[in-house]
Design a protein around this motif. Structure first.
Motif, PDB file in Angstrom:
ATOM      1  N   ARG A  57       9.207   6.693 -10.476  1.00  0.00           N
ATOM      2  CA  ARG A  57       9.243   7.224  -9.114  1.00  0.00           C
ATOM      3  C   ARG A  57       8.423   6.311  -8.216  1.00  0.00           C
ATOM      4  O   ARG A  57       7.648   5.491  -8.682  1.00  0.00           O
ATOM      5  CB  ARG A  57       8.656   8.646  -9.078  1.00  0.00           C
ATOM      6  CG  ARG A  57       9.525   9.652  -9.815  1.00  0.00           C
ATOM      7  CD  ARG A  57       8.781  10.915 -10.171  1.00  0.00           C
ATOM      8  NE  ARG A  57       7.820  10.592 -11.227  1.00  0.00           N
ATOM      9  CZ  ARG A  57       6.663  11.217 -11.406  1.00  0.00           C
ATOM     10  NH1 ARG A  57       6.306  12.208 -10.631  1.00  0.00           N
ATOM     11  NH2 ARG A  57       5.852  10.863 -12.382  1.00  0.00           N
ATOM     12  N   ILE A  58       8.589   6.492  -6.902  1.00  0.00           N
ATOM     13  CA  ILE A  58       7.855   5.707  -5.923  1.00  0.00           C
ATOM     14  C   ILE A  58       7.407   6.636  -4.800  1.00  0.00           C
ATOM     15  O   ILE A  58       8.118   7.580  -4.444  1.00  0.00           O
ATOM     16  CB  ILE A  58       8.707   4.538  -5.368  1.00  0.00           C
ATOM     17  CG1 ILE A  58       7.884   3.638  -4.442  1.00  0.00           C
ATOM     18  CG2 ILE A  58       9.969   5.058  -4.699  1.00  0.00           C
ATOM     19  CD1 ILE A  58       8.594   2.343  -4.068  1.00  0.00           C
ATOM     20  N   ALA A  73      14.564  -3.191  -6.982  1.00  0.00           N
ATOM     21  CA  ALA A  73      14.847  -4.569  -6.555  1.00  0.00           C
ATOM     22  C   ALA A  73      14.095  -4.901  -5.263  1.00  0.00           C
ATOM     23  O   ALA A  73      13.584  -6.016  -5.107  1.00  0.00           O
ATOM     24  CB  ALA A  73      16.353  -4.767  -6.376  1.00  0.00           C
ATOM     25  N   GLN A  74      13.996  -3.945  -4.345  1.00  0.00           N
ATOM     26  CA  GLN A  74      13.241  -4.160  -3.106  1.00  0.00           C
ATOM     27  C   GLN A  74      11.754  -4.343  -3.402  1.00  0.00           C
ATOM     28  O   GLN A  74      11.087  -5.187  -2.792  1.00  0.00           O
ATOM     29  CB  GLN A  74      13.453  -2.988  -2.142  1.00  0.00           C
ATOM     30  CG  GLN A  74      14.862  -2.899  -1.602  1.00  0.00           C
ATOM     31  CD  GLN A  74      15.116  -1.598  -0.841  1.00  0.00           C
ATOM     32  OE1 GLN A  74      14.434  -0.595  -1.042  1.00  0.00           O
ATOM     33  NE2 GLN A  74      16.110  -1.625   0.031  1.00  0.00           N
ATOM     34  N   VAL A  75      11.238  -3.564  -4.337  1.00  0.00           N
ATOM     35  CA  VAL A  75       9.834  -3.680  -4.739  1.00  0.00           C
ATOM     36  C   VAL A  75       9.581  -5.072  -5.328  1.00  0.00           C
ATOM     37  O   VAL A  75       8.596  -5.732  -4.989  1.00  0.00           O
ATOM     38  CB  VAL A  75       9.472  -2.568  -5.752  1.00  0.00           C
ATOM     39  CG1 VAL A  75       8.158  -2.852  -6.448  1.00  0.00           C
ATOM     40  CG2 VAL A  75       9.433  -1.209  -5.057  1.00  0.00           C
ATOM     41  N   VAL A 112       4.145   7.120 -10.868  1.00  0.00           N
ATOM     42  CA  VAL A 112       4.631   7.000  -9.492  1.00  0.00           C
ATOM     43  C   VAL A 112       4.101   5.679  -8.951  1.00  0.00           C
ATOM     44  O   VAL A 112       2.879   5.491  -8.842  1.00  0.00           O
ATOM     45  CB  VAL A 112       4.139   8.169  -8.608  1.00  0.00           C
ATOM     46  CG1 VAL A 112       4.609   7.986  -7.176  1.00  0.00           C
ATOM     47  CG2 VAL A 112       4.579   9.509  -9.170  1.00  0.00           C
ATOM     48  N   PHE A 113       4.986   4.745  -8.605  1.00  0.00           N
ATOM     49  CA  PHE A 113       4.553   3.457  -8.062  1.00  0.00           C
ATOM     50  C   PHE A 113       3.985   3.686  -6.664  1.00  0.00           C
ATOM     51  O   PHE A 113       4.634   4.270  -5.805  1.00  0.00           O
ATOM     52  CB  PHE A 113       5.730   2.471  -8.019  1.00  0.00           C
ATOM     53  CG  PHE A 113       5.369   1.164  -7.381  1.00  0.00           C
ATOM     54  CD1 PHE A 113       4.534   0.274  -8.038  1.00  0.00           C
ATOM     55  CD2 PHE A 113       5.846   0.837  -6.126  1.00  0.00           C
ATOM     56  CE1 PHE A 113       4.188  -0.929  -7.441  1.00  0.00           C
ATOM     57  CE2 PHE A 113       5.507  -0.365  -5.536  1.00  0.00           C
ATOM     58  CZ  PHE A 113       4.680  -1.248  -6.190  1.00  0.00           C
ATOM     59  N   ALA A 114       2.740   3.199  -6.452  1.00  0.00           N
ATOM     60  CA  ALA A 114       2.068   3.396  -5.174  1.00  0.00           C
ATOM     61  C   ALA A 114       2.110   2.159  -4.291  1.00  0.00           C
ATOM     62  O   ALA A 114       2.124   2.263  -3.069  1.00  0.00           O
ATOM     63  CB  ALA A 114       0.619   3.812  -5.403  1.00  0.00           C
ATOM     64  N   GLY A 115       2.108   0.970  -4.901  1.00  0.00           N
ATOM     65  CA  GLY A 115       2.144  -0.242  -4.085  1.00  0.00           C
ATOM     66  C   GLY A 115       1.473  -1.411  -4.773  1.00  0.00           C
ATOM     67  O   GLY A 115       1.138  -1.363  -5.957  1.00  0.00           O
ATOM     68  N   PHE A 116       1.289  -2.472  -3.978  1.00  0.00           N
ATOM     69  CA  PHE A 116       0.670  -3.696  -4.458  1.00  0.00           C
ATOM     70  C   PHE A 116      -0.641  -3.936  -3.731  1.00  0.00           C
ATOM     71  O   PHE A 116      -0.801  -3.549  -2.580  1.00  0.00           O
ATOM     72  CB  PHE A 116       1.574  -4.913  -4.193  1.00  0.00           C
ATOM     73  CG  PHE A 116       2.854  -4.908  -4.960  1.00  0.00           C
ATOM     74  CD1 PHE A 116       2.854  -4.991  -6.347  1.00  0.00           C
ATOM     75  CD2 PHE A 116       4.068  -4.842  -4.303  1.00  0.00           C
ATOM     76  CE1 PHE A 116       4.042  -5.000  -7.059  1.00  0.00           C
ATOM     77  CE2 PHE A 116       5.255  -4.848  -5.013  1.00  0.00           C
ATOM     78  CZ  PHE A 116       5.244  -4.927  -6.383  1.00  0.00           C
ATOM     79  N   ILE A 117      -1.546  -4.619  -4.420  1.00  0.00           N
ATOM     80  CA  ILE A 117      -2.767  -5.122  -3.810  1.00  0.00           C
ATOM     81  C   ILE A 117      -2.684  -6.632  -3.925  1.00  0.00           C
ATOM     82  O   ILE A 117      -2.485  -7.162  -5.023  1.00  0.00           O
ATOM     83  CB  ILE A 117      -4.019  -4.610  -4.545  1.00  0.00           C
ATOM     84  CG1 ILE A 117      -4.062  -3.087  -4.545  1.00  0.00           C
ATOM     85  CG2 ILE A 117      -5.283  -5.198  -3.916  1.00  0.00           C
ATOM     86  CD1 ILE A 117      -5.153  -2.509  -5.438  1.00  0.00           C
ATOM     87  N   GLY A 118      -2.812  -7.333  -2.816  1.00  0.00           N
ATOM     88  CA  GLY A 118      -2.753  -8.794  -2.817  1.00  0.00           C
ATOM     89  C   GLY A 118      -4.133  -9.387  -2.574  1.00  0.00           C
ATOM     90  O   GLY A 118      -4.862  -8.936  -1.689  1.00  0.00           O
TER      91      GLY A 118
END
Length: 185
Positions: A57-58, A73-75, A112-118
């Motif tokens: 999930r996201i 794919a967008q992620v 649940v995918f929350a995001g990226f940290i760069g």
């Protein structure tokens, strides 16, 4: 960048347990508890290629939906774009989990995918001088044999932006081990 970001109040979260980082999983998980909650929060961070397969999930704008193939794919496109900018990237995912005495690697599922940290690691100013003093020196980046293509983009981006007097970008950039990124003249 983290130090320049706003301060978050995390005093309500109490760390209950941890699934330590290891180089095979390439991730770390922590379990926290917030007063008044019946369950715990299980948070995983690590290499995107290690964390993303665990997410089904996201969360976008506070709404949780299925992480379908199109969204996945967008992620991945977002991840690749961050790497192409020269950032080191971590993925973060989470889930609610029942209260129990201990947690382990088997709990790193149905996230649940929350995001990226760069993370941007600035190149030290003296790097250009050191490279300029090594004429006809080829620089090789090894240990990329198991790295995903996006990691290669990060390395190439850093070299292209920070190596002075690049005479040529060789064509032997492959996914099979050592690559030559640039020749300094």
């Amino acid at each position: 960048a983290i130090l320049q970001h706003q301060t978050l109040d995390i005093t309500a979260y109490v760390k209950i347990d941890e699934v330590p980082f290891d180089f095979e999983r390439r991730r770390l998980s922590v379990v926290t508890h917030t007063s008044g909650e019946a369950d715990h929060l299980f948070v995983t961070k690590g290499a995107p290629e290690s964390v993303l397969p665990l997410a089904d999930r996201i969360e976008i704008g506070g709404v949780i939906t299925a992480l379908d193939d199109v969204t996945r794919a967008q992620v991945i496109t977002t991840h690749d774009a961050m790497c192409a900018e020269g950032l080191r990237v971590l993925a973060v995912a989470w889930r609610r989990i029942d209260v129990r005495p201990a947690y382990g690697k088997a709990d790193e599922t149905a996230l649940v995918f929350a995001g990226f940290i760069g993370f941007a690691d600035p190149v030290l100013p003296e790097v250009a001088d050191v490279l300029a003093e090594t004429p006809q020196q080829s620089f090789a980046v090894s240990d990329f044999s198991d790295a995903p293509p996006a990691r290669w983009l990060t390395a190439v981006k850093l070299v292209v932006e920070n190596v002075v007097n690049i005479s040529a970008m060789p064509s032997d950039v492959t996914m099979e081990g050592t690559i030559r990124l640039a020749t300094v003249t």
